[in-house]
Scaffold this motif. Sequence first.
Motif, mmCIF file in Angstrom:
data_model
loop_
_atom_site.group_PDB
_atom_site.id
_atom_site.type_symbol
_atom_site.label_atom_id
_atom_site.label_comp_id
_atom_site.label_asym_id
_atom_site.label_seq_id
_atom_site.Cartn_x
_atom_site.Cartn_y
_atom_site.Cartn_z
ATOM 1 N N MET A 57 -7.929 -7.965 -1.180
ATOM 2 C CA MET A 57 -6.996 -7.575 -0.120
ATOM 3 C C MET A 57 -6.024 -6.526 -0.661
ATOM 4 N N ALA A 58 -5.731 -5.517 0.161
ATOM 5 C CA ALA A 58 -4.792 -4.473 -0.220
ATOM 6 C C ALA A 58 -3.622 -4.462 0.767
ATOM 7 N N PHE A 59 -2.461 -4.035 0.274
ATOM 8 C CA PHE A 59 -1.269 -3.925 1.110
ATOM 9 C C PHE A 59 -0.775 -2.485 1.089
ATOM 10 N N ASN A 60 -0.090 -2.104 2.155
ATOM 11 C CA ASN A 60 0.499 -0.772 2.242
ATOM 12 C C ASN A 60 1.930 -0.791 1.708
ATOM 13 N N THR A 68 5.323 1.646 1.605
ATOM 14 C CA THR A 68 5.986 2.836 2.137
ATOM 15 C C THR A 68 7.238 3.110 1.317
ATOM 16 N N LEU A 69 7.379 4.354 0.872
ATOM 17 C CA LEU A 69 8.582 4.752 0.133
ATOM 18 C C LEU A 69 9.617 5.233 1.136
ATOM 19 N N ARG A 70 10.761 4.551 1.153
ATOM 20 C CA ARG A 70 11.742 4.777 2.206
ATOM 21 C C ARG A 70 12.271 6.210 2.225
ATOM 22 N N GLN A 71 12.517 6.786 1.065
ATOM 23 C CA GLN A 71 13.184 8.093 1.031
ATOM 24 C C GLN A 71 12.278 9.223 1.500
ATOM 25 N N SER A 72 10.986 9.137 1.214
ATOM 26 C CA SER A 72 10.082 10.225 1.576
ATOM 27 C C SER A 72 9.116 9.874 2.696
ATOM 28 N N GLY A 73 8.948 8.578 2.943
ATOM 29 C CA GLY A 73 7.976 8.147 3.942
ATOM 30 C C GLY A 73 6.547 8.134 3.431
ATOM 31 N N ARG A 74 6.325 8.518 2.174
ATOM 32 C CA ARG A 74 4.967 8.513 1.614
ATOM 33 C C ARG A 74 4.457 7.084 1.516
ATOM 34 N N GLN A 75 3.142 6.958 1.638
ATOM 35 C CA GLN A 75 2.528 5.636 1.593
ATOM 36 C C GLN A 75 1.403 5.603 0.570
ATOM 37 N N PHE A 76 1.179 4.428 0.003
ATOM 38 C CA PHE A 76 0.028 4.210 -0.858
ATOM 39 C C PHE A 76 -0.366 2.744 -0.755
ATOM 40 N N GLN A 77 -1.556 2.443 -1.254
ATOM 41 C CA GLN A 77 -2.066 1.071 -1.182
ATOM 42 C C GLN A 77 -2.003 0.403 -2.550
ATOM 43 N N VAL A 78 -1.691 -0.883 -2.538
ATOM 44 C CA VAL A 78 -1.663 -1.670 -3.762
ATOM 45 C C VAL A 78 -2.620 -2.854 -3.577
ATOM 46 N N GLU A 79 -3.458 -3.046 -4.560
ATOM 47 C CA GLU A 79 -4.399 -4.157 -4.505
ATOM 48 C C GLU A 79 -3.682 -5.472 -4.825
ATOM 49 N N GLN A 80 -4.291 -6.567 -4.402
ATOM 50 C CA GLN A 80 -3.737 -7.882 -4.720
ATOM 51 C C GLN A 80 -3.690 -8.051 -6.246
ATOM 52 N N ASP A 81 -2.569 -8.537 -6.746
ATOM 53 C CA ASP A 81 -2.331 -8.764 -8.177
ATOM 54 C C ASP A 81 -2.174 -7.483 -8.990
ATOM 55 N N GLU A 82 -2.120 -6.322 -8.330
ATOM 56 C CA GLU A 82 -1.896 -5.061 -9.038
ATOM 57 C C GLU A 82 -0.406 -4.740 -9.027
ATOM 58 N N PRO A 83 0.202 -4.408 -10.171
ATOM 59 C CA PRO A 83 1.616 -4.007 -10.152
ATOM 60 C C PRO A 83 1.832 -2.805 -9.239
ATOM 61 N N VAL A 84 2.926 -2.821 -8.495
ATOM 62 C CA VAL A 84 3.216 -1.740 -7.552
ATOM 63 C C VAL A 84 3.285 -0.397 -8.275
ATOM 64 N N ASP A 95 2.726 -6.167 3.164
ATOM 65 C CA ASP A 95 3.113 -4.761 3.205
ATOM 66 C C ASP A 95 4.567 -4.653 2.772
ATOM 67 N N LEU A 96 4.906 -3.511 2.117
ATOM 68 C CA LEU A 96 6.248 -3.348 1.562
ATOM 69 C C LEU A 96 6.870 -2.022 1.998
ATOM 70 N N GLU A 97 8.194 -2.032 2.120
ATOM 71 C CA GLU A 97 8.968 -0.796 2.155
ATOM 72 C C GLU A 97 9.913 -0.854 0.961
ATOM 73 N N VAL A 98 9.877 0.201 0.144
ATOM 74 C CA VAL A 98 10.621 0.205 -1.112
ATOM 75 C C VAL A 98 11.521 1.428 -1.166
ATOM 76 N N ASP A 99 12.764 1.208 -1.596
ATOM 77 C CA ASP A 99 13.713 2.304 -1.770
ATOM 78 C C ASP A 99 13.841 2.599 -3.264
ATOM 79 N N ILE A 100 13.260 3.717 -3.703
ATOM 80 C CA ILE A 100 13.314 4.136 -5.099
ATOM 81 C C ILE A 100 13.142 5.651 -5.116
#
Length: 343
Positions: A1-4, A6-22, A84-89
């Motif tokens: 399973m993969a999750f989306n 989203t980077l809050r500042q730019s809106g860019r998105q990428f996928q992270v696999e289960q158990d994979e570090p973000v 799914d995550l939204e991250v501010d970094i």
Amino acid sequence: MAFNVTLRQSGRQFQVEQDEPVLSAALRQGIGLPYGCKNGACGSCKGTVVSGEIEQRAHSSSALSNDEKTRGMALLCCATACSDLEVDIREVAGVGDVQIKKLPCRVNAIERKADDVIVVKLQLPANERLQYLAGQYLEFILKDGKRRSYSMANAPHSEGPIELHIRHMPGGAFTDHVFNTMKERDILRFEAPLGTFFLREDSAKPIVLLASGTGFAPLKAIVEHAVFKNLERPMTLYWGARRKKDLYLLELAEQWAREIPNFKFVPVLSEPDASDAWTGRVGFVHRAVIEDLPDLSAYQVYACGAPVMVESALRDFTQHHGLPEDEFYADSFTSEADLANAV
């Protein structure tokens, strides 16, 4: 399973696999996020989880405090997604443009510069050239799969061997080998370039370079690169050590101060001995910066060395002396011991 993600500042998105570090997922997909040690010890990859659930794995309590966790902060190098995550970094431009390679190398020279510091020079295969940004590091890949990180101490434009400054960690398997048994012409394997500690050339702000011990190494690369590019920004290097002998390339730094326009050098000793006959600055190296520059609001700071120095500088410079937090760039030299208090 993969999750989306989203980077809050730019809106860019990428996928992270289960158990994979973000962080690993972002770097794998060419998205530059800040990082240093990649093992939960330095805190460089700290961000805020705006929405979604993560699992925060073992890390150093100094890199991420319980108070920061309650405010939604996370270390992305050892955080996995549960939704799914939204991250501010803040994102780091330019890092994704440089290809990361795994390469063999031959030990070209071993030069002892102090009782506990050796300069090692590495020769790449004849058909290889390593592109990197001044300040980045490499990771040796050891036979047991473990890794050891060292900053590249020469600027990217320099032809010839890659230069590393290695401090002996008593009982450390790799540095024991370097100091006792490694020989010229030995073959090693590494991955590089890594890290987001490098000179930001898109700014005109004056620069404070802050080093403790072998934290001088990546700053040496930055100074050489700035000279090569004819950058005219004022630079002041503060280099801290316990004793004068620990300033293992003191003459080089003094030469820079004589020859480079707008460059100043301030050596600082914390425990000078009578035999040092020291007449220079004494105390904690980051305090010397504050004494000279009580208002840091117009500066960029590049700090490298012991975690306690980096953490103290970040706290004091940003909370009490006006430095914008996004103008503090750091490479904290963590070790296996820094994860001994993992939580």
